[in-house]
Motif scaffolding. Structure first.
Motif, PDB file in Angstrom:
ATOM      1  N   ASP A  62      -4.107  -8.756 -14.595  1.00 23.44           N
ATOM      2  CA  ASP A  62      -2.783  -8.535 -15.179  1.00 23.44           C
ATOM      3  C   ASP A  62      -1.682  -8.503 -14.120  1.00 23.44           C
ATOM      4  OD1 ASP A  62      -3.998  -8.350 -17.670  1.00 23.44           O
ATOM      5  OD2 ASP A  62      -4.186  -6.166 -17.545  1.00 23.44           O
ATOM      6  N   ASP A  63      -1.656  -9.534 -13.262  1.00 26.33           N
ATOM      7  CA  ASP A  63      -0.626  -9.647 -12.220  1.00 26.33           C
ATOM      8  C   ASP A  63      -0.570  -8.421 -11.317  1.00 26.33           C
ATOM      9  OD1 ASP A  63       0.167 -12.212 -12.727  1.00 26.33           O
ATOM     10  OD2 ASP A  63       1.928 -11.680 -13.902  1.00 26.33           O
ATOM     11  N   THR A  64      -1.736  -7.861 -11.048  1.00 27.97           N
ATOM     12  CA  THR A  64      -1.867  -6.762 -10.095  1.00 27.97           C
ATOM     13  C   THR A  64      -3.069  -7.027  -9.203  1.00 27.97           C
ATOM     14  OG1 THR A  64      -0.927  -5.154 -11.639  1.00 27.97           O
ATOM     15  CG2 THR A  64      -2.203  -4.275  -9.811  1.00 27.97           C
ATOM     16  N   ILE A  65      -2.889  -6.852  -7.893  1.00 30.67           N
ATOM     17  CA  ILE A  65      -3.996  -6.971  -6.943  1.00 30.67           C
ATOM     18  C   ILE A  65      -4.552  -5.576  -6.687  1.00 30.67           C
ATOM     19  CG2 ILE A  65      -4.657  -7.556  -4.578  1.00 30.67           C
ATOM     20  CD1 ILE A  65      -2.546  -9.727  -4.629  1.00 30.67           C
ATOM     21  N   TYR A  66      -5.847  -5.428  -6.916  1.00 30.24           N
ATOM     22  CA  TYR A  66      -6.533  -4.167  -6.658  1.00 30.24           C
ATOM     23  C   TYR A  66      -7.377  -4.313  -5.396  1.00 30.24           C
ATOM     24  CZ  TYR A  66      -5.269  -2.796 -11.416  1.00 30.24           C
ATOM     25  OH  TYR A  66      -4.568  -2.479 -12.549  1.00 30.24           O
ATOM     26  N   VAL A  67      -7.265  -3.344  -4.494  1.00 26.02           N
ATOM     27  CA  VAL A  67      -8.136  -3.259  -3.324  1.00 26.02           C
ATOM     28  C   VAL A  67      -9.011  -2.025  -3.512  1.00 26.02           C
ATOM     29  CG1 VAL A  67      -8.276  -3.003  -0.822  1.00 26.02           C
ATOM     30  CG2 VAL A  67      -6.457  -4.405  -1.841  1.00 26.02           C
ATOM     31  N   ILE A  68     -10.318  -2.230  -3.427  1.00 23.63           N
ATOM     32  CA  ILE A  68     -11.298  -1.186  -3.737  1.00 23.63           C
ATOM     33  C   ILE A  68     -12.201  -0.968  -2.533  1.00 23.63           C
ATOM     34  CG2 ILE A  68     -13.302  -0.650  -5.209  1.00 23.63           C
ATOM     35  CD1 ILE A  68     -11.853  -2.416  -7.367  1.00 23.63           C
ATOM     36  N   ASN A  69     -12.512   0.279  -2.251  1.00 21.82           N
ATOM     37  CA  ASN A  69     -13.511   0.595  -1.233  1.00 21.82           C
ATOM     38  C   ASN A  69     -14.876   0.240  -1.797  1.00 21.82           C
ATOM     39  OD1 ASN A  69     -15.558   2.147   0.244  1.00 21.82           O
ATOM     40  ND2 ASN A  69     -13.828   3.083   1.304  1.00 21.82           N
ATOM     41  N   ALA A  70     -15.536  -0.746  -1.215  1.00 25.38           N
ATOM     42  CA  ALA A  70     -16.781  -1.262  -1.772  1.00 25.38           C
ATOM     43  C   ALA A  70     -17.952  -0.308  -1.615  1.00 25.38           C
ATOM     44  CB  ALA A  70     -17.125  -2.607  -1.113  1.00 25.38           C
ATOM     45  N   PHE A  71     -17.791   0.756  -0.835  1.00 24.59           N
ATOM     46  CA  PHE A  71     -18.882   1.703  -0.650  1.00 24.59           C
ATOM     47  C   PHE A  71     -18.694   2.987  -1.445  1.00 24.59           C
ATOM     48  CE2 PHE A  71     -19.546  -1.217   2.702  1.00 24.59           C
ATOM     49  CZ  PHE A  71     -20.906  -1.208   2.927  1.00 24.59           C
TER      50      PHE A  71
END
Length: 298
Positions: A62-71
């Motif tokens: 939805d026109d948002t970039i999410y950055v997630i801690n993969a751990f």
């Protein structure tokens, strides 16, 4: 402190689960796959990429970039973005992406990794003028400082990741002689791009384009080795094909039992294998040595 990494980790998004698979070699050289962890994350992410030594996972919704801690599975940041195209790959420590305002204005932006713990706000690397409408940029790939962009009309554009203070006009490297560019992948020295009916190879420097082979309605391409590529189609159960670009021969590796969402090439030492996500619920392993498919998670 930076997070210590395993030598071989594969991370996938299945529905709203972040699934981390570790791999180890057993004594008899068969590959054992161990479920390391399953974490709840944002549902419905697209353009998913792992970067910064697999510490961060990024995706678009939805026109948002999410950055997630993969751990840990926690969302590090959520950045509003207009029609974003993620350009970074697993070799990047920072996240690069292209924004498009729907007219002919583009911005190359970067979210900086802050020692593997958090990330910066987006920084504009350069502002660009480029194609619009039915010729707008639809895909891209970053290799070191080189960035290759593909358009809806089939043109290739080249830019770089170096900062610029003035507005840069995108220069077309090819004429509109191709159909829509669906996907791009690194070649041994340059890069391949895939249209609805052919595979082409081009140079980062010269822009020379060579037609490598004809294909039929494949949407995704993975570079396998110096002569072979893997072709597959997202959201279908079309066969996964290995194509030799020298001989033009094709070999069907396997046919998914349900719709294919993601296909990833991984390796342990010299041994390569494919990991496929089907129907957003199952992870299957294809072993090149025995041509067998094994379900490893559901």
């Amino acid at each position: 402190p930076k997070i210590p990494m395993q030598s071989s980790v594969n991370t996938f998004v299945i529905a709203s689960k972040l699934v981390i698979l570790g791999t180890t070699n057993s004594i008899n050289l068969e590959i054992e796959h161990l479920l390391k962890e399953k974490l709840n994350i944002i549902r419905g992410l697209n353009q998913v990429v792992l970067y910064n030594n697999n510490i961060f996972l990024a995706g678009v919704k939805d026109d948002t970039i999410y950055v997630i801690n993969a751990f840990k599975g926690n969302t590090v940041t959520a950045i509003p973005a207009n029609n974003p195209i993620i350009l970074s790959n697993t070799n990047d420590s920072n996240l690069y992406y292209l924004e498009y305002d729907g007219r002919n204005n583009y911005e190359l932006k970067m979210i900086e990794n802050m020692e593997g713990l958090t990330v910066s706000n987006p920084r504009i690397i350069k502002t660009l003028k480029g194609p619009r409408g039915n010729s707008a940029i639809c895909c891209g790939y970053k290799q070191n400082t080189n960035i290759v962009l593909g358009s809806l009309s089939g043109s290739i554009y080249r830019i770089d990741a170096e900062p610029a203070t003035s507005i840069v006009t995108m220069e077309e490297s090819t004429n509109n002689i191709y159909s829509k560019i669906h996907d791009m992948t690194p070649a041994p020295s340059d890069f391949y791009f895939l249209t609805s009916n052919a595979i082409f190879k081009s140079s980062y420097d010269s822009g020379v384009v060579d037609k490598m082979a004809e294909v039929h309605n494949q949407t995704n391409i993975i570079s396998y080795d110096d002569e072979n590529v893997i072709l597959w189609s997202k959201s279908t159960n079309n066969p996964i094909i290995m194509m030799n670009l020298s001989t033009k021969t094709q070999n069907t590796l396997f046919t998914p039992k349900s719709t294919l969402q993601t296909l990833k090439l991984s390796s342990i030492g010299e041994k390569k294998y494919l990991i496929a996500i089907e129907s957003n619920s199952k992870v299957n392993l294809y072993d090149f040595t025995n041509n067998q498919v094994k379900e490893i998670y559901s």
